[in-house]
Design a protein around this motif. Structure first.
Motif, short mmCIF file in Angstrom:
data_model
loop_
_atom_site.label_atom_id
_atom_site.label_comp_id
_atom_site.label_asym_id
_atom_site.label_seq_id
_atom_site.Cartn_x
_atom_site.Cartn_y
_atom_site.Cartn_z
N UNK A 477 0.85 -1.19 0.00
CA UNK A 477 0.00 0.00 0.00
C UNK A 477 0.89 1.24 0.00
N UNK A 478 0.79 2.01 -1.08
CA UNK A 478 1.62 3.21 -1.26
C UNK A 478 0.77 4.42 -0.91
N UNK A 479 1.14 5.09 0.14
CA UNK A 479 0.37 6.21 0.69
C UNK A 479 0.94 7.54 0.18
N UNK A 480 0.05 8.43 -0.26
CA UNK A 480 0.44 9.79 -0.65
C UNK A 480 0.08 10.74 0.47
N UNK A 481 1.08 11.46 0.97
CA UNK A 481 0.84 12.32 2.13
C UNK A 481 0.33 13.70 1.72
N UNK A 482 0.26 14.61 2.69
CA UNK A 482 -0.29 15.94 2.45
C UNK A 482 0.50 16.73 1.41
N UNK A 483 1.75 16.33 1.18
CA UNK A 483 2.58 17.03 0.21
C UNK A 483 2.77 16.21 -1.06
N UNK A 484 1.90 15.20 -1.26
CA UNK A 484 1.94 14.34 -2.45
C UNK A 484 3.22 13.52 -2.54
N UNK A 485 3.87 13.28 -1.40
CA UNK A 485 5.01 12.38 -1.39
C UNK A 485 4.50 10.96 -1.14
N UNK A 486 5.19 9.98 -1.70
CA UNK A 486 4.73 8.61 -1.58
C UNK A 486 5.56 7.84 -0.55
#
Length: 651
Positions: A477-486
């Motif tokens: 599961x690849x999560x994108x954070x608030x700054x669109x980093x994976x």
């Protein structure tokens, strides 16, 4: 559970991370660019109009145009460096997900002033509109040209290249070995859409025994607006940096005397870890998981049987042997790099019946790997980390249902942690690689089970060929954070191979001994990595149920202190995490300190509150200043807090 935790995906391209400096082809393009959303709140037309248009910043791997732009910009940078610093030798210069870099062997360290001069020279090269020319040459011709300009690193790179050998020229001024792609002309680069960012150290081929180089990082975009947005996000990332916030919030620290990559957890940080552990343990108990505890060390032979010793010996801490002969014979103990062989021993301790399956063994087990110092990074890359590890032993006919149940658990965990934006990666083997164990049949069955699961759930997914564990494929599961980093978080792996290597069996209903299938899973991935990501995602503003300190009582004077202490005891009896501000500061300063410390709820205690047995509540949500909710009876406050904690909601 495969114990390798990948480095920050937003920092290094997978090509370079996998190759350790070798040149590899790009990874496959995702089937679907859309993230799999756990939850998406609808937005009203008014809200939509008020939202500023989001500037899309594609990763290099998602854009052929950016690959060309960044690859060419890195060549322009290398040309500028060698013009200004003739003694500098070039090594490799790949694109990375948000830009590019080039490694140089230069006798003098590059400074900030040097970067400015290099950028100025790059602008001149771009404005000259030099054609970018691709040329195919023989190995002998490439070797002759490299020797003529005395570039030893290029000779070593040449040894690992397959023909045809390609060279890219910038006009007739400069060239390098390169597979491309590139733009047609340096004038195709926008001089207002690139920047040089920093200088860092790097070892040639990632080997600490080889030459230390200087790496210049840069970024390049199609439009100036993208560069501006990238810089904005980068500044925001600095504000959210978990190393900075972790120190400010008093959660963890590192000590040179203890050693790099070995975090020390303060009382507040330990409480945060415990909250996450208890949360997952409760969920697991509801789903039939059995808790186990295993040692931190084990015999080398255990890991030889699993295959980890053969595959990852160099990344493990050195073996501890009783004497020189034992060391020679590889008879000794090592710090465990993973938990699965230990859980296998618990399963194997007695002959199991089909009635006992599925058997779900779970442990928060601390594992160790000997990372190079240059690869360490806060909590996201450490030498000792705790994995929320579980190994499920199932009959083949139970595999699909059990796999879906594990995915359901992971999605439930993500929902409680408010992690909403992620996509699924099917991490399959690379058929051309020899790093894997087991038969083609076993791999086909395991990959088929994962594919059936994501299709049953209707997930958007992409395939990561070559990303499998050496013993089986994974669903990551690849999560994108608030700054669109994976970031990679949860993972589920299907394994037919370790049961074979350890000769695991169960007695089937017909009395025949059969082989179980293993599922390895970790919803968090590791506690350290998860906490680092959560700190940055929340910007330190943890949800009420997860905050190490949920409530701070603010007595206006010492006269109200006994009442505040009394309320503190009542809250503690209800497992509400509370502290009293005994600083004696004026109220405005206590409130500012509470906001700085990101306390979710502050309760002012003055003479009126004592008289009416109430609390004047100030509550805050992530990124907001505290809001005054006025005086609320103590009983109502306690009831509401209990409910918020039980439902994992904000107060």
């Amino acid at each position: 559970m495969e114990w390798e935790i990948e480095s920050n995906p937003h920092l290094l391209s997978k090509e370079y991370e996998r190759s350790k400096g070798k040149i590899l082809p790009p990874l496959p393009t995702p089937h679907s660019p859309l993230p799999f959303l756990l939850e998406q709140s609808p937005m009203s037309n008014l809200e939509a109009k008020e939202q500023p248009e989001k500037i899309y910043l594609p990763r290099t791997s998602e854009s052929e145009s950016l690959k060309k732009i960044r690859h060419t910009t890195s060549h322009v940078m290398a040309m500028a460096v060698q013009k200004l610093f003739p003694k500098a030798q070039v090594t490799i210069g790949p694109w990375i997900e948000n830009g590019f870099y080039y490694d140089f062997d230069s006798p003098e360290p590059f400074t900030e002033q040097d970067l400015k001069a290099i950028k100025k020279e790059m602008i001149k090269i771009i404005n000259r509109k030099l054609p970018v020319i691709r040329e195919e040459v023989s190995r002998e011709e490439a070797e002759r040209r490299i020797k003529a300009i005395n570039e030893p690193y290029k000779l070593e790179i040449l040894e690992g290249l397959e023909e045809p050998i390609t060279i890219y020229h910038l006009g007739d001024q400069w060239w390098d070995l390169c597979a491309g792609p590139h733009v047609e002309n340096t004038g195709d680069l926008n001089v207002k859409a690139f920047d040089l960012e920093s200088v860092a150290g790097a070892y040639w081929r990632g080997d600490a025994t080889k030459a230390q180089l200087q790496r210049i990082y840069g970024t390049s975009w199609e439009a100036p607006e993208q560069l501006t947005e990238y810089k904005r996000r980068k500044e925001e990332a600095l504000k959210r940096d978990h190393r900075k916030l972790g120190k400010e919030l008093g959660l963890f620290l590192f000590s040179d005397q203890v050693g790099p990559g070995l975090p020390l957890w303060t009382p507040k940080g330990t409480l945060l870890r415990s909250l996450l552990e208890d949360f997952l343990k409760q969920e697991q108990l509801k789903r039939g998981y059995l808790p186990v505890v295993t040692p931190h060390i084990g015999r080398v032979d255990l890991f030889k049987t699993s295959g980890h010793w053969q595959k990852y010996k160099e990344d493990m801490f050195p073996m501890m042997a009783e004497d020189e002969q034992a060391a020679t014979e590889e008879q000794g103990f090592v710090l465990k790099p993973m938990n699965c062989p230990f859980h296998i021993q618990i399963y194997k301790s007695e002959l199991r019946s089909y009635r006992e399956l599925p058997m779900r063994l779970a442990e928060f087990g601390t594992v160790y790997r000997y990372e190079q110092s240059g690869e360490l990074g806060g909590l996201t890359r450490v030498r000792g980390f705790t994995v929320d590890d579980s190994h499920l032993f199932v009959m083949p006919e139970q595999l699909d249902a059990e796999f879906l149940s594990v995915v359901d658990l992971i999605l439930s965990v993500f929902g409680s942690l408010q992690l909403k934006n992620f996509k699924a990666r099917l991490s399959f083997r690379d058929p051309t690689s020899d790093k894997y164990i087991g038969s083609n049949e076993a791999w086909d069955k395991a990959e088929g089970a994962i594919r059936r699961a994501v299709e049953t759930l209707g997930m958007n997914y992409f395939e990561g060929i070559g990303e499998a564990a050496f013993y089986g494929p994974k669903l990551d599961f690849i999560f994108s954070d608030a700054l669109d980093r994976e970031w990679q978080l949860g993972t589920v792996q299907v394994d037919y191979n370790l049961p074979e290597r350890f000769d695991l069996e169960y007695v089937a209903e017909d009395g025949i001994r059969k082989r179980p299938v293993m599922i390895h899973r970790a919803p968090f991935g590791s506690l350290e990595r998860l906490i680092g990501i959560l700190i940055e995602e929340y910007a330190g503003d943890f949800p009420f149920w997860l905050a190490p300190v949920q409530v701070r009582l603010l007595p206006i004077s010492d006269v109200q202190l006994p009442f505040a202490k009394e309320i503190q005891e009542k809250m503690r009896s209800l497992s509400i995490r509370v502290e009293v501000d005994t600083s004696g500061d004026r109220l405005p300063k206590m409130i500012r300190n509470g906001e700085k410390d990101k306390i979710p709820v502050m309760a002012v205690v003055g003479a009126k509150e004592v008289e009416s047995n109430s609390l004047s509540i100030r509550t805050r949500k992530a990124g907001e200043q505290s809001k005054d909710l006025g005086a609320i009876p103590v009983a109502d406050v306690l009831e509401k807090m209990e409910k918020a904690i039980a439902n994992r909601e904000n107060f």
